[in-house]
Design a protein around this motif. Sequence first.
Motif: not given
Length: 173
Positions: A149-161
Motif C-alpha cells: 500500500i503506497s503512502g502517497d495520498k494522491k496515488n493510494l493503491k494496494q498492489t500484490h506481488y
Amino acid sequence: MIQFPYLDIIFRSVAVYFFMTIALRVFGKKELSQLNTADIILILLISNSVQNAMVGPDTSLSGGLVAALVLFVINFIIKKLTHKYKIVSDLLLDKPQVLIHNGKLDFTILSKLDISDDELKEAMREHGIEHFSDVKLAMLEIDGTISIISGDKKNLKQTHYKRKHNHKNLQKF
C-alpha cells in the motif's frame, strides 16, 4: 459382527492427511501458489509414496475412490473448522506478516522469512514505488504474495506481488 472392508483405507487416509498437513506446516512452504519445478517434482513423489500407505494392499478402483473421498471430506471439515474456530485456524494457517510499516523495514521478519532487499525492491518497482519511504504498508500474505500500500495520498493503491524466490523450506496447504 459386520466388518467394514474400507475402514483400514479410511484410517490410513486420515493418518496420511494429518501427517502431510503437519509436515508441510513444519517445513513452512509459504508459496504453494508459485510452485517451481523442484516443488512439483516433490509433490508428485510424495503423492506416489503415500498412495500405498493410504490404500494398503487394496489397489482396486473402489479402494482408490474411498481414499480420495476421505481426503476430500477431511479437507472440507478442516476448512469449516478453520473458519469456525480460531484455535484451529491458528494451528493450521500462517498469519500475514508486516514487512514495511510507514517506510520502516522490519529486518527481523524479513530475515526470518528469507526475503531479500532485492525481492522487496522488485515488488515495489512492479507497482511504481521507488523508495521504501514511499511504502505505507507491505505485507507478506498467507498465500505468499507481497501486498503493498503506497503512502502517497494522491496515488493510494494496494498492489500484490507474487513471490518468485528460492525459499529453503517446504510448506503448507
